[in-house]
Design a protein around this motif. Structure first.
Motif, PDB file in Angstrom:
ATOM      1  N   ILE A  47       0.845  -1.198   0.000  1.00 16.87           N
ATOM      2  CA  ILE A  47       0.000   0.000   0.000  1.00 16.87           C
ATOM      3  C   ILE A  47       0.880   1.248   0.000  1.00 16.87           C
ATOM      4  O   ILE A  47       0.659   2.170  -0.784  1.00 16.87           O
ATOM      5  CB  ILE A  47      -0.946   0.000   1.224  1.00 16.87           C
ATOM      6  CG1 ILE A  47      -1.807  -1.251   1.271  1.00 16.87           C
ATOM      7  CG2 ILE A  47      -1.781   1.273   1.264  1.00 16.87           C
ATOM      8  CD1 ILE A  47      -2.746  -1.437   0.121  1.00 16.87           C
ATOM      9  N   SER A  48       1.878   1.286   0.857  1.00 17.76           N
ATOM     10  CA  SER A  48       2.780   2.437   0.938  1.00 17.76           C
ATOM     11  C   SER A  48       3.518   2.667  -0.370  1.00 17.76           C
ATOM     12  O   SER A  48       3.645   3.806  -0.829  1.00 17.76           O
ATOM     13  CB  SER A  48       3.806   2.237   2.063  1.00 17.76           C
ATOM     14  OG  SER A  48       3.165   2.180   3.290  1.00 17.76           O
ATOM     15  N   LYS A  49       3.995   1.599  -0.991  1.00 18.96           N
ATOM     16  CA  LYS A  49       4.727   1.715  -2.251  1.00 18.96           C
ATOM     17  C   LYS A  49       3.828   2.229  -3.371  1.00 18.96           C
ATOM     18  O   LYS A  49       4.230   3.082  -4.162  1.00 18.96           O
ATOM     19  CB  LYS A  49       5.337   0.357  -2.620  1.00 18.96           C
ATOM     20  CG  LYS A  49       6.177   0.370  -3.853  1.00 18.96           C
ATOM     21  CD  LYS A  49       7.458   1.165  -3.657  1.00 18.96           C
ATOM     22  CE  LYS A  49       8.322   1.034  -4.900  1.00 18.96           C
ATOM     23  NZ  LYS A  49       9.425   1.944  -4.897  1.00 18.96           N
ATOM     24  N   LEU A  50       2.602   1.730  -3.456  1.00 21.57           N
ATOM     25  CA  LEU A  50       1.668   2.194  -4.482  1.00 21.57           C
ATOM     26  C   LEU A  50       1.359   3.680  -4.303  1.00 21.57           C
ATOM     27  O   LEU A  50       1.364   4.439  -5.266  1.00 21.57           O
ATOM     28  CB  LEU A  50       0.376   1.376  -4.448  1.00 21.57           C
ATOM     29  CG  LEU A  50       0.455  -0.045  -4.986  1.00 21.57           C
ATOM     30  CD1 LEU A  50      -0.809  -0.825  -4.634  1.00 21.57           C
ATOM     31  CD2 LEU A  50       0.694  -0.057  -6.487  1.00 21.57           C
ATOM     32  N   VAL A  51       1.100   4.098  -3.075  1.00 19.92           N
ATOM     33  CA  VAL A  51       0.782   5.503  -2.806  1.00 19.92           C
ATOM     34  C   VAL A  51       1.987   6.391  -3.098  1.00 19.92           C
ATOM     35  O   VAL A  51       1.853   7.457  -3.711  1.00 19.92           O
ATOM     36  CB  VAL A  51       0.292   5.679  -1.346  1.00 19.92           C
ATOM     37  CG1 VAL A  51       0.183   7.149  -0.979  1.00 19.92           C
ATOM     38  CG2 VAL A  51      -1.050   4.992  -1.161  1.00 19.92           C
ATOM     39  N   SER A  52       3.173   5.961  -2.712  1.00 22.60           N
ATOM     40  CA  SER A  52       4.377   6.782  -2.929  1.00 22.60           C
ATOM     41  C   SER A  52       4.743   6.920  -4.402  1.00 22.60           C
ATOM     42  O   SER A  52       5.415   7.874  -4.781  1.00 22.60           O
ATOM     43  CB  SER A  52       5.558   6.224  -2.138  1.00 22.60           C
ATOM     44  OG  SER A  52       5.969   4.988  -2.670  1.00 22.60           O
ATOM     45  N   THR A  53       4.285   6.000  -5.236  1.00 23.10           N
ATOM     46  CA  THR A  53       4.564   6.105  -6.675  1.00 23.10           C
ATOM     47  C   THR A  53       3.424   6.765  -7.440  1.00 23.10           C
ATOM     48  O   THR A  53       3.422   6.768  -8.662  1.00 23.10           O
ATOM     49  CB  THR A  53       4.870   4.715  -7.285  1.00 23.10           C
ATOM     50  OG1 THR A  53       3.818   3.822  -6.997  1.00 23.10           O
ATOM     51  CG2 THR A  53       6.181   4.169  -6.763  1.00 23.10           C
ATOM     52  N   GLY A  54       2.442   7.317  -6.712  1.00 23.11           N
ATOM     53  CA  GLY A  54       1.412   8.121  -7.348  1.00 23.11           C
ATOM     54  C   GLY A  54       0.100   7.440  -7.646  1.00 23.11           C
ATOM     55  O   GLY A  54      -0.747   8.007  -8.325  1.00 23.11           O
ATOM     56  N   PHE A  55      -0.103   6.238  -7.128  1.00 22.79           N
ATOM     57  CA  PHE A  55      -1.366   5.547  -7.361  1.00 22.79           C
ATOM     58  C   PHE A  55      -2.402   6.012  -6.350  1.00 22.79           C
ATOM     59  O   PHE A  55      -2.086   6.327  -5.210  1.00 22.79           O
ATOM     60  CB  PHE A  55      -1.184   4.020  -7.271  1.00 22.79           C
ATOM     61  CG  PHE A  55      -0.491   3.438  -8.461  1.00 22.79           C
ATOM     62  CD1 PHE A  55      -1.211   3.075  -9.576  1.00 22.79           C
ATOM     63  CD2 PHE A  55       0.882   3.282  -8.472  1.00 22.79           C
ATOM     64  CE1 PHE A  55      -0.582   2.557 -10.692  1.00 22.79           C
ATOM     65  CE2 PHE A  55       1.526   2.771  -9.579  1.00 22.79           C
ATOM     66  CZ  PHE A  55       0.792   2.409 -10.693  1.00 22.79           C
ATOM     67  N   SER A  56      -3.645   6.037  -6.793  1.00 20.26           N
ATOM     68  CA  SER A  56      -4.771   6.403  -5.947  1.00 20.26           C
ATOM     69  C   SER A  56      -5.465   5.117  -5.528  1.00 20.26           C
ATOM     70  O   SER A  56      -5.791   4.283  -6.370  1.00 20.26           O
ATOM     71  CB  SER A  56      -5.726   7.296  -6.740  1.00 20.26           C
ATOM     72  OG  SER A  56      -6.910   7.500  -6.032  1.00 20.26           O
ATOM     73  N   LEU A  57      -5.690   4.956  -4.239  1.00 24.16           N
ATOM     74  CA  LEU A  57      -6.355   3.765  -3.716  1.00 24.16           C
ATOM     75  C   LEU A  57      -7.689   4.175  -3.113  1.00 24.16           C
ATOM     76  O   LEU A  57      -7.764   5.157  -2.375  1.00 24.16           O
ATOM     77  CB  LEU A  57      -5.495   3.091  -2.647  1.00 24.16           C
ATOM     78  CG  LEU A  57      -4.069   2.737  -3.057  1.00 24.16           C
ATOM     79  CD1 LEU A  57      -3.310   2.165  -1.869  1.00 24.16           C
ATOM     80  CD2 LEU A  57      -4.060   1.767  -4.204  1.00 24.16           C
ATOM     81  N   SER A  58      -8.736   3.452  -3.450  1.00 26.29           N
ATOM     82  CA  SER A  58     -10.050   3.756  -2.874  1.00 26.29           C
ATOM     83  C   SER A  58     -10.755   2.462  -2.493  1.00 26.29           C
ATOM     84  O   SER A  58     -10.742   1.494  -3.242  1.00 26.29           O
ATOM     85  CB  SER A  58     -10.898   4.579  -3.838  1.00 26.29           C
ATOM     86  OG  SER A  58     -11.063   3.902  -5.055  1.00 26.29           O
ATOM     87  N   MET A  59     -11.362   2.484  -1.320  1.00 31.58           N
ATOM     88  CA  MET A  59     -12.058   1.311  -0.809  1.00 31.58           C
ATOM     89  C   MET A  59     -13.424   1.200  -1.460  1.00 31.58           C
ATOM     90  O   MET A  59     -14.160   2.169  -1.543  1.00 31.58           O
ATOM     91  CB  MET A  59     -12.204   1.426   0.709  1.00 31.58           C
ATOM     92  CG  MET A  59     -12.572   0.155   1.377  1.00 31.58           C
ATOM     93  SD  MET A  59     -11.246  -1.024   1.195  1.00 31.58           S
ATOM     94  CE  MET A  59     -12.161  -2.529   1.278  1.00 31.58           C
TER      95      MET A  59
END
Length: 69
Positions: A47-59
């Motif tokens: 999760i941290s890696k995806l967010v730090s590379t600019g991905f948007s995560l939504s539940m």
């Protein structure tokens, strides 16, 4: 999501041992709109890696949707 973003996300996700994902999951049981990548089980490092590379995560009701704009 652009194909190169999907490949980048899959590259990040595939480095983890304990993750469960689905690809091209329909939003409302109709393939006219899909979640490109849906995470069902994960660890915090992915999760941290995806967010730090600019991905948007939504539940969502089906899992954690990964997107990049």
């Amino acid at each position: 999501m652009k194909p190169e973003y999907i490949a980048e996300a899959i590259n990040i996700i595939s480095k983890s041992n304990s993750i469960k994902v689905s690809f091209n999951v329909p939003v409302k049981d109709n393939y006219s709109h899909t979640y490109a990548i849906l995470i069902h089980e994960s660890n915090a490092s992915v999760i941290s890696k995806l967010v730090s590379t600019g991905f948007s995560l939504s539940m969502t009701a089906k899992g954690l949707s990964v997107d990049k704009f």
